[in-house]
Design a protein around this motif. Sequence first.
Motif: not given
Length: 550
Positions: A63-75
Amino acid sequence: MTNRASTSTSRRTVVKAAAGTAIAGSVMAGTTSAFPALAAEPADVFLHGVASGDPLPEGVLLWTRVTPTPDSVPGSGSGPDTDVDWEVAEDRGFTRVVARGRTTATAAGDHTVKADVRGLRPAGTYYYRFTSGAAVSPVGRTRTAPAADSSAPGLRFGVVSCANWESGYFAAYRHLAARADLDAVVHLGDYIYEYGTGHLPDERYVVRRHEPRHEILTLSDYRLRHATYRTDSDLQAMHAAHPVIAIWDDHEIANNNWSGGAENHTPGAEGDYADRAAAAKQAYFEWMPVRPATEGTVYRRLRFGKLADLHLLDLRSFRSQPASVGSGKVDDPDRTITGRAQLDWLKAGLASSDATWKLVGTSVMISPIAFGSLPAHLLRPLIEVLGLPREGLAVNVDQWDGYTDDRRELLDHLTRRGVENTVFLTGDVHTAWANDVPVKAATYPFSASAATEFVVASVTTENLDDVLHVAPGTVSLVASSAIRLANRHVKWADLDGHGYGVLDVTAERSQMDYYVLSDRTKADATATWIRSYRTRKGTQRVERVNQPVR
């Protein structure tokens, strides 16, 4: 090695929401580990670390999570589809890569990804990492289970439950991450808490603020709460060091929940409970390294050679509404804590198991507990800690005590079928216990003991001392003595500590070593061994041991 991975990610319908509040707080510094490479600072893309879970003899879930852009915050529901590559190697330097693959992180899955890797060797140690463009994740370490028909010489699991962000720091996870001797960590529920800030504990005792600040209700809320927890460096270190085997309890959804509602849910004012539960479960499966055997539930079975089968229960999705105080319905055979299908599955699995040990992960206590003549000034805080009816009846209706027909059927089944060496692993009550599980508590010790139970303390959530705001070892000694006097099958109850357990399993015995933290409100808290109990093969009884397993 041929890649046999399945990399599908859940794609349920998502309620798109504005980004709102970003996660507050920075990752704590100073985490140490037996695997230094695992504690490397992640690239900005991999802000939430890596994890593995549900080990099989030939595979494991990554498992992992990526944050591809600054606005891709969780939720937020924002951000582009992003390719994520993963690889698994036999060495930390990735010179012997044995499996690799690619999956896609999307806004529909909150940019979380899972890779169900197969084709690995049994009882093997592996290292894994993810890449996205030029970004490389921290390195994780994981282990596969022994071959199903093998005679494993031993197993060792970390055991934890009840980690409330606002109550303290996750030092227990740091100490488990630092151990090189664990096959996995078993998390028995309350991985997150749903409350608004200042609810648990009271405002003046809050150690750190979670996000979002309000009680979580929507898919966006649950995702952001999970993400907040995943910024904790000790939690990240534990996930990176060991595979985690997790079940949920109530706080992953709402306090004291059941199949149709929850004590901490107000229909109308807080929407439809079914919608809330669906959102909570979707976020859970997105953010946790859990492989659901049945869609929408966490009950499943993992095998660790001929030494142990681990039966994991879901005691929230199918349970009947809790009995009201004074109704006398705790014994009603039409009420259930497991649901018919799950209870039949558990009974069949226990009876047919050829493993020496039948371990059962249960989120709530199965041992019957009465409180006799406990003084009112002690009963009231115990009501709060243990989830008893406010009126103080001597039954915990949120535990198996509130659903006695299911318990009777299960324990009778173990006795009638001659199923030996069943050990229940339990969390929920924020305190540590070692119990025999009697078929008839009223006549114990003259009645049979059908199984044993090891209950671990909370990582941070309030216990008796915290509720009373008194020093450890004061009023808790009176309360624990009264509990043991009224319940002869309870061999030990520690109402003071926070910490974790380490379960060591061999062909001859299963032993739980209990560790407590010096101070849950300190990020650098130390851990100290306090007690050990074991159950020897064929006895169905617990006994004290004078030292932990080395």
